[in-house]
Motif scaffolding. Structure first.
Motif: not given
Ligand code: FE
Ligand code: MD6
Length: 220
Positions: A138, A140, A194, A217
């Motif tokens: 996926h 992010d 990743h 994040r």
């Molecule tokens: Fe991720």
């Protein structure tokens, strides 16, 4: 899934021990959080007591095999309506638990070590893997601003982290992440694909028969 083993010669290696560049903008800091791990683990217990781990449903209707929760001002959620960050836990209706001060300190220090000074995370996603749990490839990309990196801290059982490229079918590196390792990820690699291969059986002395990954994040 095709892959290439991470051996030292494959990587652009920095002078500093325990530090390996995975791509421009992405650095693997081996053992960077090893001394912080007991305190981080205590914090994880407090977070999951307030906001229990749960298996989210993807927009496509699949139940994720990784169990997740969050701390900090924002938390990542998924359901039939999509992926997004929310200020409140949809299970309880309460704000996500506060980010323990030790969490933010470790994330900030790791980011600085990797060349991203001033990292101020407002979200920490807690991922729990038990044996055979995996996370498919996926990106992010639900954060508002891609200028900030993501800082990922591994606790417990080892896992093989797959680190790809800009496109889903780019060749992937296999990164053997261990308890106390940190990956910092930003700049040109910020949107690279990743994932995590199925976790193998094992028993970690602090964390038990599981792996817990914290990703920090700047989401909002
Ligand atoms: Fe991720
Ligand atoms: C994990 N990590 O290691 C999953 N995402 O359990 C991630 O998905 C991740 O480690 C973005 C940046 C770093 C990561």
């Amino acid at each position: 899934m095709s892959g290439t083993s991470v051996v030292t010669a494959d990587l652009f290696e920095d002078q500093r021990a325990g530090r390996e560049a995975l791509a421009p903008g992405a650095v693997w800091l081996r053992g960077h959080a090893i001394d912080d791990a007991p305190g981080l683990w205590d914090g994880v217990q407090q977070v999951i007591a307030a906001a229990p781990l749960r298996h989210l449903i993807t927009p496509g209707g699949q139940r994720m095999s990784v169990a997740m929760t969050n701390c900090g001002r924002l938390g990542w959620v998924s359901d039939r309506r999509g992926y997004r960050y929310e200020t409140h836990d949809p299970e309880s209706g309460h704000p996500w638990p506060a980010m323990p001060p030790a969490f933010a300190a470790v994330a900030r220090r790791a980011a600085e070590e990797a060349g991203y000074a001033g990292f101020a995370p407002d979200a920490c996603l807690v991922n729990r893997y038990v044996p055979r749990t995996r996370l498919s490839l996926h990106q992010d990309r639900d954060e508002r601003d891609y200028a900030a990196p993501i800082v990922s801290v591994s606790l417990g059982l080892p896992a093989t982290f797959l680190f790809g490229g800009r496109a889903r079918n780019d060749k992937t590196l296999r990164v053997p992440l261990q308890h106390g390792d940190v990956v910092v990820w930003g700049g040109p690699a910020r949107l690279y694909f990743h994932g995590v291969l199925p976790l193998a059986d094992g028993l970690h002395p602090l964390v038990g028969a599981q792996r817990v990954n914290l990703t920090f994040r700047a989401a909002g």
